[in-house]
Motif scaffolding. Structure first.
Motif, PDB file in Angstrom:
ATOM      1  N   ALA A  71       0.834  -1.208   0.000  1.00 34.20           N
ATOM      2  CA  ALA A  71       0.000   0.000   0.000  1.00 34.20           C
ATOM      3  C   ALA A  71       0.871   1.262   0.000  1.00 34.20           C
ATOM      4  N   ALA A  72       1.955   1.248   0.789  1.00 32.34           N
ATOM      5  CA  ALA A  72       2.847   2.413   0.826  1.00 32.34           C
ATOM      6  C   ALA A  72       3.509   2.634  -0.532  1.00 32.34           C
ATOM      7  N   CYS A  73       3.939   1.568  -1.164  1.00 29.27           N
ATOM      8  CA  CYS A  73       4.544   1.705  -2.504  1.00 29.27           C
ATOM      9  C   CYS A  73       3.512   2.211  -3.504  1.00 29.27           C
ATOM     10  N   ALA A  74       2.283   1.665  -3.436  1.00 33.07           N
ATOM     11  CA  ALA A  74       1.223   2.102  -4.347  1.00 33.07           C
ATOM     12  C   ALA A  74       0.926   3.591  -4.143  1.00 33.07           C
ATOM     13  N   TRP A  75       0.857   4.026  -2.886  1.00 32.60           N
ATOM     14  CA  TRP A  75       0.605   5.444  -2.623  1.00 32.60           C
ATOM     15  C   TRP A  75       1.758   6.301  -3.150  1.00 32.60           C
ATOM     16  N   ASN A  76       2.972   5.913  -2.850  1.00 30.03           N
ATOM     17  CA  ASN A  76       4.138   6.707  -3.222  1.00 30.03           C
ATOM     18  C   ASN A  76       4.260   6.881  -4.730  1.00 30.03           C
ATOM     19  N   TRP A  77       4.033   5.806  -5.469  1.00 32.19           N
ATOM     20  CA  TRP A  77       4.331   5.854  -6.900  1.00 32.19           C
ATOM     21  C   TRP A  77       3.103   6.019  -7.786  1.00 32.19           C
ATOM     22  N   ILE A  78       1.913   5.811  -7.223  1.00 25.78           N
ATOM     23  CA  ILE A  78       0.701   5.966  -8.040  1.00 25.78           C
ATOM     24  C   ILE A  78      -0.255   6.974  -7.397  1.00 25.78           C
ATOM     25  N   GLY A  79      -0.691   6.691  -6.172  1.00 27.91           N
ATOM     26  CA  GLY A  79      -1.700   7.512  -5.516  1.00 27.91           C
ATOM     27  C   GLY A  79      -1.294   8.960  -5.332  1.00 27.91           C
ATOM     28  N   LEU A  80      -0.059   9.186  -4.930  1.00 25.54           N
ATOM     29  CA  LEU A  80       0.419  10.556  -4.710  1.00 25.54           C
ATOM     30  C   LEU A  80       0.356  11.375  -5.991  1.00 25.54           C
ATOM     31  N   LYS A  81       0.754  10.791  -7.089  1.00 27.86           N
ATOM     32  CA  LYS A  81       0.736  11.505  -8.374  1.00 27.86           C
ATOM     33  C   LYS A  81      -0.693  11.788  -8.827  1.00 27.86           C
ATOM     34  N   ILE A  82      -1.582  10.823  -8.631  1.00 30.33           N
ATOM     35  CA  ILE A  82      -2.984  11.024  -9.012  1.00 30.33           C
ATOM     36  C   ILE A  82      -3.621  12.082  -8.122  1.00 30.33           C
ATOM     37  N   ALA A  83      -3.392  12.015  -6.810  1.00 31.10           N
ATOM     38  CA  ALA A  83      -3.966  13.004  -5.889  1.00 31.10           C
ATOM     39  C   ALA A  83      -3.454  14.407  -6.201  1.00 31.10           C
ATOM     40  N   THR A  84      -2.156  14.520  -6.481  1.00 26.87           N
ATOM     41  CA  THR A  84      -1.578  15.829  -6.815  1.00 26.87           C
ATOM     42  C   THR A  84      -2.184  16.373  -8.102  1.00 26.87           C
ATOM     43  N   PHE A  85      -2.353  15.509  -9.097  1.00 27.35           N
ATOM     44  CA  PHE A  85      -2.926  15.930 -10.375  1.00 27.35           C
ATOM     45  C   PHE A  85      -4.368  16.378 -10.206  1.00 27.35           C
ATOM     46  N   ILE A  86      -5.173  15.582  -9.491  1.00 28.54           N
ATOM     47  CA  ILE A  86      -6.589  15.917  -9.315  1.00 28.54           C
ATOM     48  C   ILE A  86      -6.741  17.217  -8.527  1.00 28.54           C
ATOM     49  N   PRO A  98       6.660  12.750  -1.076  1.00 29.05           N
ATOM     50  CA  PRO A  98       6.578  11.284  -1.047  1.00 29.05           C
ATOM     51  C   PRO A  98       7.085  10.753   0.285  1.00 29.05           C
ATOM     52  N   ALA A  99       6.582   9.611   0.668  1.00 26.83           N
ATOM     53  CA  ALA A  99       7.021   8.975   1.914  1.00 26.83           C
ATOM     54  C   ALA A  99       8.482   8.565   1.795  1.00 26.83           C
ATOM     55  N   ASN A 100       9.181   8.624   2.916  1.00 29.44           N
ATOM     56  CA  ASN A 100      10.569   8.177   2.953  1.00 29.44           C
ATOM     57  C   ASN A 100      10.549   6.656   3.077  1.00 29.44           C
ATOM     58  N   LEU A 101      10.944   5.987   2.015  1.00 28.29           N
ATOM     59  CA  LEU A 101      10.859   4.538   1.976  1.00 28.29           C
ATOM     60  C   LEU A 101      12.156   3.849   2.397  1.00 28.29           C
ATOM     61  N   SER A 102      13.108   4.626   2.908  1.00 31.26           N
ATOM     62  CA  SER A 102      14.414   4.047   3.223  1.00 31.26           C
ATOM     63  C   SER A 102      14.346   2.996   4.335  1.00 31.26           C
ATOM     64  N   GLU A 103      13.340   3.065   5.193  1.00 28.83           N
ATOM     65  CA  GLU A 103      13.204   2.058   6.239  1.00 28.83           C
ATOM     66  C   GLU A 103      12.273   0.924   5.827  1.00 28.83           C
ATOM     67  N   MET A 104      11.316   1.215   4.955  1.00 29.77           N
ATOM     68  CA  MET A 104      10.344   0.213   4.568  1.00 29.77           C
ATOM     69  C   MET A 104      10.852  -0.688   3.440  1.00 29.77           C
ATOM     70  N   LEU A 105      11.562  -0.134   2.497  1.00 30.55           N
ATOM     71  CA  LEU A 105      11.994  -0.925   1.346  1.00 30.55           C
ATOM     72  C   LEU A 105      12.892  -2.109   1.704  1.00 30.55           C
TER      73      LEU A 105
END
Length: 129
Positions: A71-86, A98-105
């Motif tokens: 879900a975090a990856c989906a938000w970072n790379w898809i949802g964030l861009k769609i929300a910003t565009f809309i 974008p979320a800092n993924l350095s700990e999650m990845l």
């Protein structure tokens, strides 16, 4: 008293010395692969036992972590861009970072890496059915 070495003994001594100085890489690779397979098999056995547990806190943590990371990856790379565009389209630009993924990845990649080691086991023909 003189000690006489035969040609076979000398050859064996030289071969032993060469193997100690320059070990056979294929044998080292076989040993490292065998060790990796043992570690992965141990983890698979642990996963099977955890999955059998009726407590959601024992059997459900892996799927939970997988879904959270996904879900975090989906938000970072898809949802964030769609929300910003809309938001920009409707005249309300957002300044979302974008979320800092350095700990999650590393967690996600570790989970995915175990899957690739399982594939490696199957390719090598050592996987249980």
């Amino acid at each position: 008293m003189a000690y006489v070495l035969g040609i076979g003994s000398v050859a064996e001594l030289v071969n032993t010395a060469i193997n100690k100085i320059w070990p056979d890489k294929s044998e080292q690779e076989k040993q490292s692969i065998a060790a990796a397979v043992m570690v992965v098999q141990g983890q698979i056995d642990t996963n099977k036992e955890e999955a059998k547990n009726p407590s959601i806190f024992v059997s459900g943590w892996r799927p939970f972590i997988g879904w959270v990371c996904g879900a975090a990856c989906a938000w970072n790379w898809i949802g964030l861009k769609i929300a910003t565009f809309i938001a920009a389209y409707f005249g309300h630009p957002l300044e979302l970072e974008p979320a800092n993924l350095s700990e999650m990845l590393p967690v996600l990649l570790g989970m995915l890496g175990l899957g690739s080691l399982r594939t490696f086991e199957k390719i090598q023909g050592v996987a249980a059915k």
